[in-house]
Design a protein around this motif. Structure first.
Motif, PDB file in Angstrom:
ATOM      1  N   ASN A  45      48.158  39.281  21.387  1.00 14.69           N
ATOM      2  CA  ASN A  45      47.445  40.555  21.458  1.00 14.69           C
ATOM      3  C   ASN A  45      47.340  41.020  22.913  1.00 14.69           C
ATOM      4  O   ASN A  45      47.664  40.280  23.842  1.00 14.69           O
ATOM      5  N   GLU A  46      46.880  42.260  23.081  1.00 12.94           N
ATOM      6  CA  GLU A  46      46.820  42.827  24.435  1.00 12.94           C
ATOM      7  C   GLU A  46      45.742  42.165  25.285  1.00 12.94           C
ATOM      8  O   GLU A  46      45.864  42.115  26.516  1.00 12.94           O
ATOM      9  N   ALA A  47      44.693  41.633  24.646  1.00 12.77           N
ATOM     10  CA  ALA A  47      43.649  40.939  25.412  1.00 12.77           C
ATOM     11  C   ALA A  47      44.225  39.711  26.109  1.00 12.77           C
ATOM     12  O   ALA A  47      43.863  39.401  27.256  1.00 12.77           O
ATOM     13  N   THR A  48      45.136  39.005  25.430  1.00 16.72           N
ATOM     14  CA  THR A  48      45.779  37.838  26.030  1.00 16.72           C
ATOM     15  C   THR A  48      46.687  38.262  27.179  1.00 16.72           C
ATOM     16  O   THR A  48      46.708  37.618  28.239  1.00 16.72           O
ATOM     17  N   VAL A  49      47.434  39.343  26.980  1.00 16.20           N
ATOM     18  CA  VAL A  49      48.278  39.875  28.055  1.00 16.20           C
ATOM     19  C   VAL A  49      47.440  40.204  29.275  1.00 16.20           C
ATOM     20  O   VAL A  49      47.765  39.829  30.407  1.00 16.20           O
ATOM     21  N   ALA A  50      46.333  40.916  29.053  1.00 14.58           N
ATOM     22  CA  ALA A  50      45.450  41.316  30.159  1.00 14.58           C
ATOM     23  C   ALA A  50      44.904  40.102  30.889  1.00 14.58           C
ATOM     24  O   ALA A  50      44.864  40.058  32.124  1.00 14.58           O
ATOM     25  N   SER A  51      44.464  39.104  30.119  1.00 13.11           N
ATOM     26  CA  SER A  51      43.880  37.908  30.708  1.00 13.11           C
ATOM     27  C   SER A  51      44.879  37.176  31.592  1.00 13.11           C
ATOM     28  O   SER A  51      44.560  36.780  32.717  1.00 13.11           O
ATOM     29  N   ILE A  52      46.105  37.002  31.086  1.00 17.39           N
ATOM     30  CA  ILE A  52      47.137  36.293  31.848  1.00 17.39           C
ATOM     31  C   ILE A  52      47.531  37.094  33.082  1.00 17.39           C
ATOM     32  O   ILE A  52      47.602  36.556  34.196  1.00 17.39           O
ATOM     33  N   PHE A  53      47.792  38.366  32.906  1.00 19.09           N
ATOM     34  CA  PHE A  53      48.240  39.231  33.999  1.00 19.09           C
ATOM     35  C   PHE A  53      47.222  39.240  35.133  1.00 19.09           C
ATOM     36  O   PHE A  53      47.562  39.015  36.301  1.00 19.09           O
ATOM     37  N   GLU A  54      45.956  39.460  34.800  1.00 22.98           N
ATOM     38  CA  GLU A  54      44.925  39.564  35.828  1.00 22.98           C
ATOM     39  C   GLU A  54      44.590  38.209  36.440  1.00 22.98           C
ATOM     40  O   GLU A  54      44.318  38.116  37.642  1.00 22.98           O
ATOM     41  N   ARG A  55      44.612  37.156  35.626  1.00 24.48           N
ATOM     42  CA  ARG A  55      44.341  35.827  36.169  1.00 24.48           C
ATOM     43  C   ARG A  55      45.395  35.426  37.183  1.00 24.48           C
ATOM     44  O   ARG A  55      45.075  34.945  38.282  1.00 24.48           O
ATOM     45  N   GLU A  56      46.665  35.613  36.835  1.00 25.94           N
ATOM     46  CA  GLU A  56      47.750  35.255  37.751  1.00 25.94           C
ATOM     47  C   GLU A  56      47.688  36.089  39.030  1.00 25.94           C
ATOM     48  O   GLU A  56      47.877  35.568  40.134  1.00 25.94           O
ATOM     49  N   LEU A  57      47.426  37.376  38.880  1.00 23.04           N
ATOM     50  CA  LEU A  57      47.329  38.257  40.037  1.00 23.04           C
ATOM     51  C   LEU A  57      46.141  37.878  40.913  1.00 23.04           C
ATOM     52  O   LEU A  57      46.261  37.794  42.140  1.00 23.04           O
ATOM     53  N   TYR A  58      44.995  37.636  40.270  1.00 22.14           N
ATOM     54  CA  TYR A  58      43.767  37.284  40.998  1.00 22.14           C
ATOM     55  C   TYR A  58      43.967  36.010  41.822  1.00 22.14           C
ATOM     56  O   TYR A  58      43.662  35.981  43.017  1.00 22.14           O
ATOM     57  N   TYR A  59      44.488  34.958  41.189  1.00 21.91           N
ATOM     58  CA  TYR A  59      44.626  33.680  41.883  1.00 21.91           C
ATOM     59  C   TYR A  59      45.715  33.727  42.945  1.00 21.91           C
ATOM     60  O   TYR A  59      45.613  33.049  43.972  1.00 21.91           O
ATOM     61  N   PHE A  60      46.761  34.525  42.708  1.00 23.28           N
ATOM     62  CA  PHE A  60      47.795  34.659  43.726  1.00 23.28           C
ATOM     63  C   PHE A  60      47.218  35.282  44.995  1.00 23.28           C
ATOM     64  O   PHE A  60      47.420  34.775  46.102  1.00 23.28           O
ATOM     65  N   VAL A  61      46.511  36.396  44.845  1.00 22.55           N
ATOM     66  CA  VAL A  61      45.948  37.099  46.004  1.00 22.55           C
ATOM     67  C   VAL A  61      44.889  36.238  46.690  1.00 22.55           C
ATOM     68  O   VAL A  61      44.805  36.199  47.920  1.00 22.55           O
ATOM     69  N   LYS A  62      44.099  35.507  45.909  1.00 22.29           N
ATOM     70  CA  LYS A  62      43.074  34.633  46.487  1.00 22.29           C
ATOM     71  C   LYS A  62      43.713  33.486  47.263  1.00 22.29           C
ATOM     72  O   LYS A  62      43.306  33.163  48.393  1.00 22.29           O
ATOM     73  N   LYS A  63      44.724  32.867  46.674  1.00 22.33           N
ATOM     74  CA  LYS A  63      45.373  31.723  47.305  1.00 22.33           C
ATOM     75  C   LYS A  63      46.160  32.133  48.537  1.00 22.33           C
ATOM     76  O   LYS A  63      46.085  31.485  49.591  1.00 22.33           O
ATOM     77  N   GLU A  64      46.936  33.210  48.427  1.00 19.10           N
ATOM     78  CA  GLU A  64      47.833  33.603  49.502  1.00 19.10           C
ATOM     79  C   GLU A  64      47.112  34.303  50.652  1.00 19.10           C
ATOM     80  O   GLU A  64      47.473  34.130  51.813  1.00 19.10           O
ATOM     81  N   PHE A  65      46.088  35.110  50.317  1.00 15.17           N
ATOM     82  CA  PHE A  65      45.489  35.978  51.334  1.00 15.17           C
ATOM     83  C   PHE A  65      43.981  35.774  51.514  1.00 15.17           C
ATOM     84  O   PHE A  65      43.376  36.412  52.368  1.00 15.17           O
ATOM     85  N   ASP A  66      43.383  34.908  50.689  1.00 22.71           N
ATOM     86  CA  ASP A  66      41.940  34.686  50.722  1.00 22.71           C
ATOM     87  C   ASP A  66      41.171  35.997  50.520  1.00 22.71           C
ATOM     88  O   ASP A  66      40.164  36.263  51.165  1.00 22.71           O
ATOM     89  N   ILE A  67      41.664  36.801  49.605  1.00 23.40           N
ATOM     90  CA  ILE A  67      41.016  38.071  49.251  1.00 23.40           C
ATOM     91  C   ILE A  67      40.651  38.035  47.774  1.00 23.40           C
ATOM     92  O   ILE A  67      41.452  37.625  46.932  1.00 23.40           O
ATOM     93  N   THR A  68      39.445  38.452  47.468  1.00 24.13           N
ATOM     94  CA  THR A  68      38.968  38.474  46.092  1.00 24.13           C
ATOM     95  C   THR A  68      39.108  39.883  45.520  1.00 24.13           C
ATOM     96  O   THR A  68      38.525  40.835  46.057  1.00 24.13           O
ATOM     97  N   LEU A  69      39.884  40.014  44.471  1.00 25.36           N
ATOM     98  CA  LEU A  69      40.082  41.312  43.841  1.00 25.36           C
ATOM     99  C   LEU A  69      38.952  41.632  42.874  1.00 25.36           C
ATOM    100  O   LEU A  69      38.364  40.736  42.272  1.00 25.36           O
ATOM    101  N   ASN A  70      38.694  42.892  42.725  1.00 21.82           N
ATOM    102  CA  ASN A  70      37.716  43.346  41.737  1.00 21.82           C
ATOM    103  C   ASN A  70      38.376  44.380  40.844  1.00 21.82           C
ATOM    104  O   ASN A  70      38.552  45.537  41.236  1.00 21.82           O
ATOM    105  N   ILE A  71      38.778  43.958  39.671  1.00 19.90           N
ATOM    106  CA  ILE A  71      39.393  44.855  38.696  1.00 19.90           C
ATOM    107  C   ILE A  71      38.374  45.102  37.592  1.00 19.90           C
ATOM    108  O   ILE A  71      37.951  44.173  36.908  1.00 19.90           O
ATOM    109  N   GLU A  72      37.969  46.344  37.428  1.00 24.57           N
ATOM    110  CA  GLU A  72      36.975  46.671  36.411  1.00 24.57           C
ATOM    111  C   GLU A  72      37.630  46.749  35.041  1.00 24.57           C
ATOM    112  O   GLU A  72      38.702  47.323  34.877  1.00 24.57           O
ATOM    113  N   LYS A  73      36.970  46.180  34.047  1.00 24.03           N
ATOM    114  CA  LYS A  73      37.526  46.066  32.711  1.00 24.03           C
ATOM    115  C   LYS A  73      36.756  46.915  31.704  1.00 24.03           C
ATOM    116  O   LYS A  73      35.557  47.122  31.836  1.00 24.03           O
ATOM    117  N   GLU A  74      37.502  47.370  30.658  1.00 27.71           N
ATOM    118  CA  GLU A  74      36.889  48.100  29.541  1.00 27.71           C
ATOM    119  C   GLU A  74      35.980  49.215  30.042  1.00 27.71           C
ATOM    120  O   GLU A  74      34.800  49.285  29.736  1.00 27.71           O
TER     121      GLU A  74
END
Length: 239
Positions: A45-74
């Motif tokens: 379902n799309e909720a799973t897509v959203a969860s994977i997409f945002e989790r991977e993006l969030y952890y990549f940016v945090k790990k690589e750049f030490d920046i915390t993203l804020n993506i507002e949901k729903e």
């Protein structure tokens, strides 16, 4: 809207952009794209897509750049402080609206058109309230861009996500690059013009030479066909 970065630091953002502008990060982000596609290709379902997409993006940016993203949901009218806004946006950040679809809902033309209509409606409503956003629809493997050029909505053809997609996406989310995720801007950033002695230029030229000199296999012909279509799309955008 909520601030994009938690206690944003200019140096971290500048360092991140410098890394994203380096040749090595095309490959790094290609790996991120591959990881996202591998996990979402059979998402139920799309909720799973959203969860994977945002989790991977969030952890990549945090790990690589030490920046915390804020993506507002729903996001609804209450979150946007727009009384007459209709609908529920899957995700929103900076000047970007993201709508997620499960894989089988981004394959048929009629489903793509339906998703484009939904996203277009959100962008039009935001624009009426002096909020100029652009948007993407993604199932974790492919994406479609929807955006305004002056007062007209434009739609890019469906494309597979890759390193260039994530580089442009992250730059936009960081708020330091307001370029839209459209092929015209990708050409500007990655074209040969102005970079004739760069390693990227040499790599592009060598790849073209090899493809042009080799006996045209089915895969090579496909690449040339895609490039021709890509050029036609960009010419239509520039007219």
């Amino acid at each position: 809207m909520t601030q994009l970065l938690t206690e944003p630091e200019d140096k971290k953002v500048n360092d991140a952009i410098n890394k994203l502008n380096s040749q090595e990060y095309v490959g790094v982000l290609n790996n991120l794209a591959s990881s996202v596609m591998k996990q979402t290709i059979s998402a139920p379902n799309e909720a799973t897509v959203a969860s994977i997409f945002e989790r991977e993006l969030y952890y990549f940016v945090k790990k690589e750049f030490d920046i915390t993203l804020n993506i507002e949901k729903e996001v609804t009218s209450q979150d946007l402080a727009i009384h007459n806004f209709k609908g529920r946006i899957d995700a929103i950040t900076t000047n970007l609206v993201i709508e997620y679809k499960k894989p089988e809902k981004l394959r048929k033309d009629k489903d793509i058109r339906k998703a484009q209509t939904q996203l277009s409606d959100y962008l039009k409503q935001l624009r009426k309230n002096n909020e100029n956003y652009f948007g993407i629809i993604t199932d974790g493997s492919f994406y479609v861009s929807v955006y305004f050029i002056e007062d007209s909505l434009k739609y890019d053809a469906i494309r597979q996500i890759d390193g260039v997609f994530f580089i442009t996406l992250i730059k936009s989310i960081l708020g330091t690059n307001k370029k839209q995720l459209v092929s015209r801007n990708i050409i500007d950033d990655f074209s040969l013009e102005g970079h004739s002695v760069s390693e990227l230029s040499n790599l592009q030229k060598e790849l073209f030479r090899c493809l042009n000199n080799e006996t045209k296999s089915e895969k090579v012909l496909m690449l040339f066909g895609q490039n021709q279509l890509h050029n036609q799309l960009n010419q239509s955008l520039l007219r």
